[in-house]
Design an enzyme around this catalytic site. Structure first.
Site, PDB file in Angstrom:
ATOM      1  N   HIS A 116       0.859  -1.180   0.000  1.00  0.00           N
ATOM      2  CA  HIS A 116       0.000   0.000   0.000  1.00  0.00           C
ATOM      3  C   HIS A 116       0.893   1.227   0.000  1.00  0.00           C
ATOM      4  CE1 HIS A 116      -2.789   3.008   1.655  1.00  0.00           C
ATOM      5  NE2 HIS A 116      -3.789   2.187   1.384  1.00  0.00           N
ATOM      6  N   GLN A 149      -4.391  -4.972   7.226  1.00  0.00           N
ATOM      7  CA  GLN A 149      -5.306  -5.991   6.709  1.00  0.00           C
ATOM      8  C   GLN A 149      -5.198  -7.326   7.444  1.00  0.00           C
ATOM      9  OE1 GLN A 149      -7.613  -5.266   4.612  1.00  0.00           O
ATOM     10  NE2 GLN A 149      -6.903  -3.252   3.976  1.00  0.00           N
ATOM     11  N   LYS A 191     -10.633  -0.433  10.374  1.00  0.00           N
ATOM     12  CA  LYS A 191     -10.738  -1.662   9.593  1.00  0.00           C
ATOM     13  C   LYS A 191     -11.092  -2.864  10.469  1.00  0.00           C
ATOM     14  CE  LYS A 191      -7.367  -0.034   6.169  1.00  0.00           C
ATOM     15  NZ  LYS A 191      -8.263   0.229   5.050  1.00  0.00           N
ATOM     16  N   ASP A 208       3.162  -3.678   8.102  1.00  0.00           N
ATOM     17  CA  ASP A 208       1.859  -3.036   7.906  1.00  0.00           C
ATOM     18  C   ASP A 208       0.798  -4.087   8.191  1.00  0.00           C
ATOM     19  OD1 ASP A 208      -0.523  -2.030   6.964  1.00  0.00           O
ATOM     20  OD2 ASP A 208       0.187  -1.627   4.926  1.00  0.00           O
ATOM     21  N   CYS A 219      -4.698   2.268  -3.750  1.00  0.00           N
ATOM     22  CA  CYS A 219      -3.464   2.826  -3.165  1.00  0.00           C
ATOM     23  C   CYS A 219      -2.298   1.854  -3.344  1.00  0.00           C
ATOM     24  CB  CYS A 219      -3.654   3.170  -1.693  1.00  0.00           C
ATOM     25  SG  CYS A 219      -4.803   4.509  -1.399  1.00  0.00           S
TER      26      CYS A 219
END
Length: 406
Positions: free
Chosen positions: A121, A201, A224, A198, A361
């Site tokens: 991302h 997700q 999220k 990251d 993104c």
């Protein structure tokens, strides 16, 4: 896991969009919020609204306690060693920028290497581009396999003695790829590099144990994972955070301020300048409670079943191309031959089905896929097989419509 019972806690799902019952398949962008999260934030504003850490009055003390209790819930949620290692930020983007500015720019020099992947991302790509420009470091990429996964042998070839930072998504927001961050972290540490993950997700969809993964930094967002917008988390190993200067300065994060010099509070507060998102932290705590009551393992299993069911159903549509590996989290990224992803998403929206369309993104990944954009359906705790069936039927109608007009 009783999905129908879970859905009753999400009031936004009980509505029609464009005359059709809403099917929300965009949780990878932002998830919906259960009533307990909404009520927790409402209760804060109605009963204990006050600034934290600054006042000695009762409301200030109650607000401070609730805020710090939220930090402790986050610590347990990711199994951090201490609340000193849990920093509240505005979201994953701010968390990753904090590492790129406060760590990378301070400790990198010309000739050092930052290693990432093409599937990142932009929030885990652009900060490293900027850090490389500012320090003279070199940005390197681990190549992708044809199915959008990485091979550990390629990691070993790319990470060298000059590598100081390896940054990687735990889960790709486009391909659904689950990256082997534990194994990559071990390779990074062998070469003396730090591992930045990251987790935007992954944290909402699977059990995350930062100590078992042995990552140095881990970032994720509340919105999220059925929590509110405006707050996220940066986990960092204490020894590294103590060496870093604050990303932002001003009120609240200071210890002593003189005319020409200032000192900072201890961890984690030295990284939390200004008035923090107090209500949002309380909402995040309520979201964690909700997710843990269901169980992250149950949520993950549910999403994997939905993804497999969706792969089976959508693969039967002639002209539909699906991207990413067979083993994935609960999202499907696809294109319908001859139809732009934005047109697909618009047609589905007319049927009450919300999916994401665009480059997500992740423009370098779109170039790797040789497409300008894709459509993405992402599943969460409140989605059902009936939602997948509606998506399948919607795509058939979309294909039929554009076959008539093109």
């Amino acid at each position: 896991m009783d999905v129908k019972a879970v859905r009753k806690h999400f009031p936004i799902l009980d509505q029609k969009v464009n005359g059709h019952p809403l099917v929300y398949l965009d949780s990878a962008a932002t998830s919906q919020k259960p009533d307990v999260v909404i009520e927790a934030m409402d209760s804060y504003y109605r009963k204990i609204n006050a600034n934290i850490h600054r006042g000695v009055h009762t409301l200030g003390s109650l607000a401070t306690d609730a805020y710090e209790e939220a930090r402790e819930k986050v610590r347990r949620f990711i199994n951090a060693g201490s609340t000193e290692e849990v920093i509240f930020t505005r979201g994953t983007t701010t968390s990753l920028n904090t590492v790129a500015y406060s760590y990378a720019r301070a400790f990198l020099k010309e000739g050092d290497e930052i290693v990432i992947t093409p599937m990142e991302h932009h929030a885990n790509l652009i900060p490293w581009q900027q850090a490389a420009k500012a320090t003279g470091a070199t940005l390197k990429y681990i190549p992708l396999q044809k199915d959008g996964t990485i091979d550990l042998e390629d990691v070993r070839k790319t990470v060298t003695e000059r590598t100081k930072i390896v940054a990687m998504a735990h889960v790709s927001n486009v391909l659904g790829t689950i990256n082997p961050v534990k194994e990559v972290a071990a390779i990074a540490h062998e070469k003396g590099a730090v591992m930045v993950v990251d987790g935007a997700q992954s944290a909402p969809h699977m059990k995350v144990d930062v100590r078992a993964l042995d990552v140095d930094f881990y970032a994720f967002s509340s919105h999220k994972m059925i929590g509110p917008t405006g707050i996220g988390v940066l986990y960092g190993k204490k020894a590294l955070l103590e060496k870093m200067e604050p990303f932002e300065t001003g009120g609240e994060m200071i210890d002593v301020v003189d005319l020409y010099e200032s000192t900072w509070k201890q961890l984690p507060w030295k990284f939390e300048a200004g008035t923090m998102p107090i209500a949002e932290a309380i909402g995040l705590a309520a979201a964690i409670d909700f997710l843990e009551q269901i169980g992250l393992e149950a949520i993950h299993d549910h999403e994997i079943r939905l993804a497999n069911y969706a792969l089976e159903r959508l693969s039967a549509i002639d002209g539909l191309e699906i991207y990413g590996p067979r083993k994935r989290v609960g999202l499907i990224t696809f294109n319908l031959k001859g139809v732009h992803a934005h047109d697909v998403a618009t047609a589905l929206d007319n049927l009450g089905i919300a999916v994401r369309a665009g480059h997500h993104c992740a423009q370098p990944l779109m170039k790797w896929l040789c497409v300008p954009a894709t459509a993405r359906a992402s599943f969460y705790v409140y989605n059902t097989e009936e939602d997948v069936d509606r998506l399948y039927e919607g795509l058939l109608k979309t294909k039929e419509f554009f076959a008539d007009v093109l």
